[in-house]
Motif scaffolding. Structure first.
Motif, PDB file in Angstrom:
ATOM      1  N   ASN A  68       0.829  -1.202   0.000  1.00  0.00           N
ATOM      2  CA  ASN A  68       0.000   0.000   0.000  1.00  0.00           C
ATOM      3  C   ASN A  68       0.868   1.259   0.000  1.00  0.00           C
ATOM      4  OD1 ASN A  68      -1.858   1.912   2.264  1.00  0.00           O
ATOM      5  ND2 ASN A  68      -2.617   1.419   0.223  1.00  0.00           N
ATOM      6  N   LYS A  69       1.971   1.217   0.728  1.00  0.00           N
ATOM      7  CA  LYS A  69       2.892   2.357   0.779  1.00  0.00           C
ATOM      8  C   LYS A  69       3.446   2.666  -0.621  1.00  0.00           C
ATOM      9  CE  LYS A  69       7.092   3.761   3.285  1.00  0.00           C
ATOM     10  NZ  LYS A  69       6.538   4.776   4.177  1.00  0.00           N
ATOM     11  N   LYS A  70       3.796   1.594  -1.346  1.00  0.00           N
ATOM     12  CA  LYS A  70       4.324   1.767  -2.699  1.00  0.00           C
ATOM     13  C   LYS A  70       3.257   2.343  -3.625  1.00  0.00           C
ATOM     14  CE  LYS A  70       6.547  -0.854  -6.424  1.00  0.00           C
ATOM     15  NZ  LYS A  70       7.019  -2.185  -6.872  1.00  0.00           N
ATOM     16  N   GLU A  71       2.030   1.816  -3.500  1.00  0.00           N
ATOM     17  CA  GLU A  71       0.936   2.301  -4.349  1.00  0.00           C
ATOM     18  C   GLU A  71       0.669   3.787  -4.099  1.00  0.00           C
ATOM     19  OE1 GLU A  71      -2.298  -0.180  -3.338  1.00  0.00           O
ATOM     20  OE2 GLU A  71      -1.515  -1.958  -4.380  1.00  0.00           O
ATOM     21  N   SER A 131      -5.064   8.818   0.062  1.00  0.00           N
ATOM     22  CA  SER A 131      -5.992   7.841   0.630  1.00  0.00           C
ATOM     23  C   SER A 131      -5.369   6.471   0.588  1.00  0.00           C
ATOM     24  CB  SER A 131      -7.319   7.837  -0.131  1.00  0.00           C
ATOM     25  OG  SER A 131      -7.089   7.496  -1.468  1.00  0.00           O
ATOM     26  N   ALA A 132      -5.734   5.615   1.526  1.00  0.00           N
ATOM     27  CA  ALA A 132      -5.172   4.271   1.603  1.00  0.00           C
ATOM     28  C   ALA A 132      -6.124   3.296   0.967  1.00  0.00           C
ATOM     29  CB  ALA A 132      -4.918   3.881   3.053  1.00  0.00           C
ATOM     30  N   ALA A 133      -5.559   2.330   0.187  1.00  0.00           N
ATOM     31  CA  ALA A 133      -6.362   1.266  -0.400  1.00  0.00           C
ATOM     32  C   ALA A 133      -5.680  -0.040  -0.089  1.00  0.00           C
ATOM     33  CB  ALA A 133      -6.482   1.451  -1.909  1.00  0.00           C
ATOM     34  N   VAL A 134      -6.432  -0.962   0.469  1.00  0.00           N
ATOM     35  CA  VAL A 134      -5.861  -2.241   0.874  1.00  0.00           C
ATOM     36  C   VAL A 134      -6.487  -3.344   0.031  1.00  0.00           C
ATOM     37  CG1 VAL A 134      -5.528  -3.834   2.771  1.00  0.00           C
ATOM     38  CG2 VAL A 134      -5.548  -1.403   3.197  1.00  0.00           C
ATOM     39  N   ALA A 170       1.022   6.664  -6.909  1.00  0.00           N
ATOM     40  CA  ALA A 170      -0.167   7.399  -7.320  1.00  0.00           C
ATOM     41  C   ALA A 170      -0.162   8.838  -6.815  1.00  0.00           C
ATOM     42  CB  ALA A 170      -1.419   6.685  -6.826  1.00  0.00           C
ATOM     43  N   GLY A 171       0.656   9.106  -5.782  1.00  0.00           N
ATOM     44  CA  GLY A 171       0.695  10.456  -5.215  1.00  0.00           C
ATOM     45  C   GLY A 171      -0.607  10.822  -4.519  1.00  0.00           C
ATOM     46  N   GLU A 172      -1.338   9.807  -4.039  1.00  0.00           N
ATOM     47  CA  GLU A 172      -2.627  10.056  -3.395  1.00  0.00           C
ATOM     48  C   GLU A 172      -2.464  10.053  -1.874  1.00  0.00           C
ATOM     49  OE1 GLU A 172      -5.197   7.772  -6.854  1.00  0.00           O
ATOM     50  OE2 GLU A 172      -5.100   6.977  -4.817  1.00  0.00           O
TER      51      GLU A 172
END
Length: 537
Positions: A523-526, A534-537, A530-532
């Protein structure tokens, strides 16, 4: 761990049972009495004749009593039925109650009014119990108001001492409940407080004005014996916790005997085999046993190398208690009145001094425990963020036994180094503490949050579900977005990953944390790519 049944818990049950019985008895115990006149009565008068029949019934006759105005008649009876006749007319009667709570008329100051032209008064007294058949009686004549004033003046000191005991006992109980209960210290303060309340109420109900004003003497008798039972057991627990801290077997023997005696007395009372009056000797044995137990504790302290600062006080207290109990028992078995006041004042002084000593010791113990809690918290908490530290995590994992519904959630703060480099370490610390605050506010209501080191955090959630974890993560990301809208400097970005404990895959919870850590780094890499925010799991 299974809950153990302790003597204290059994005592609590006994206390609740007695309170319940007292409430029921207050509504059900009634007595038969008859008044022609209700004016109450101070001169001692001697009967013209006194006869005792073969069945123990006493008959007192008064003739040609001088006087030109109406007057009151007063005499004391103890567990006896009474009939009073004026010129062969029944004007007063007090019969025994007949309920499961007792078969007695109680201890009574009998008062009735006579007209000046009464020629003959006959008083018939019948003992409820065989032990009272030979009790003698003293009769008084006078003005009712003057008599009541005299009785109050004679009893005001004793009543004041009794009320002070009740007030002091209540203060001790309240002090323990609010200051000592959570830390589980100074149980002796609770028990001496309860003892003081019980002794005070018992002594107060035995005073003459109360006997006159509280007319239901059958219930008063029941109340008196219940209080005596509870005094014996409660004081024994006080001695155990205050002076005899070791020696399990004697304490248990006394407790079993005391509460077993209470139970036996209640059974005999309920089955109409023997009233409390007839079995009260069991309570007397308990009280004497308490004093001997107290003496044994003091002797052990005196033989020890460290006698303690309270040995002298308790030796004096034991002497006072022995005097009070001895006088009361002597008065009870010899039918003498007004004896307990000699021991009540000393008892009051002892309990006041003892209460202050125990309360002072309790305050010291509480302060020590608070210091220990502070040191423990410092050892387990991360000072900067307020989260539990890695040592606390390791200890919890070592002690824990985890099931399938345990989840581990890992957090990592993106760009903390960049924040430190560009905005300074003060802003970097703010990023760290504010992020930790959001994580704690979101997850601590359902689990424990740990700072594992640097910018990495961990939450262990027991009795949870994947749906609940995702809802909490969503709530955290919303809080994160709201924070970033307000912040003029720090831009918060928290990477998150979670995993559920699986007994087939995980040898321990650390293995579960490793799986959650892997997902968190994905998630940290994503987020970085993405430069976002919000967290996506």
């Amino acid at each position: 761990m299974k809950n153990k049944i302790t003597l204290q818990s059994i005592y609590t049950v006994f206390l609740c049972i007695h309170v319940f019985l007292l409430i029921i008895a207050g509504f059900t115990v009634k007595e038969e009495k008859y008044y022609l006149r209700e004016e109450k009565s101070c001169v001692e008068i001697v009967p013209d004749s006194h006869e005792i029949s073969d069945d123990g019934i006493q008959r007192y006759t008064f003739r040609d009593l001088p006087g030109d105005r109406d007057y009151c008649f007063l005499f004391y009876t103890n567990h006896q039925e009474v009939q009073v006749y004026a010129d062969n007319e029944l004007i007063y009667r007090r019969d025994r109650a007949d309920t499961v709570f007792g078969h007695t008329s109680g201890a009574v100051w009998n008062m009735m009014e006579f007209s000046a032209d009464t020629k003959e008064i006959v008083v018939v007294v019948k003992a409820v119990y065989p032990s009272g058949e030979e009790n003698s009686h003293i009769f008084y004549r006078g003005n009712g108001v003057d008599l009541l004033r005299q009785l109050v003046s004679e009893s005001v000191f004793a009543m004041g001492v009794s009320l002070l005991l009740v007030i002091i006992g209540i203060c001790m109980i309240v002090y323990w409940l609010f200051l000592c209960r959570k830390t589980k210290v100074a149980l002796e303060l609770l028990y001496i407080g309860i003892s003081a309340v019980l002794i005070g109420i018992w002594a107060f109900t035995e005073e003459k004005p109360v006997m006159i004003l509280f007319d239901n003497r059958a219930y008063a008798s029941y109340l008196t014996y219940i209080l005596l039972m509870l005094i014996g057991v409660t004081f024994m627990f006080f001695v155990k916790h205050y002076i005899v801290k070791e020696g399990r077997y004697l304490h248990k023997f006394l407790a079993v005997f005391a509460m077993g005696g209470m139970f036996l007395m209640m059974i005999l009372q309920g089955l109409n085999i023997a009233d409390f009056k007839e079995t009260v000797w069991i309570v007397h044995i308990v009280l004497v046993g308490d004093l001997l137990y107290f003496l044994l504790g003091i002797l052990k302290k005196m033989r020890g190398r460290r006698r303690g600062k309270h040995v002298g006080l308790n030796t004096a207290g034991l002497a006072v208690l022995a005097l009070a109990v001895g006088l009361e028992l002597y008065a009870y078995y010899t039918q003498l009145a007004d004896m307990q006041i000699f021991g009540m004042f000393g008892l009051l002084a002892y309990i006041m001094i003892l209460g202050m000593e125990v309360a002072s010791d309790a305050a010291e113990k509480i302060a020590e425990l608070q210091k220990a809690e502070i040191y423990k918290e410092l050892a387990e908490k991360d000072i900067l963020t307020g989260c539990y530290n890695r040592n606390a995590y390791a200890e919890d994992i070592r002690k824990g036994t985890f099931q399938e519904n345990v989840f581990v959630v890992m957090f990592d703060l993106n760009n903390l180094k960049a924040c430190n480099d560009t905005l300074g370490h003060m802003e970097g610390d703010r990023y760290l503490t504010d992020s930790a605050d959001l994580i704690r506010r979101t997850f601590e209501s359902r689990g424990k949050v740990y700072r594992m080191g640097g910018d990495e955090f961990c939450a262990v959630m027991e009795n949870s579900s994947e749906q609940e974890i995702r809802a909490l993560i969503k709530s955290l990301t919303e809080e994160e977005a709201a924070y970033n809208e307000r912040s003029q400097t720090v831009r918060m970005q928290i990477a998150i990953g979670f995993a559920q404990y699986d007994a087939d895959r995980d040898s321990d919870l650390d293995r579960t944390r490793s799986r959650a850590d892997e997902l968190m780094y994905l998630n940290k890499k994503e987020l970085k790519e993405a430069g976002e925010t919000s967290a996506a799991v």
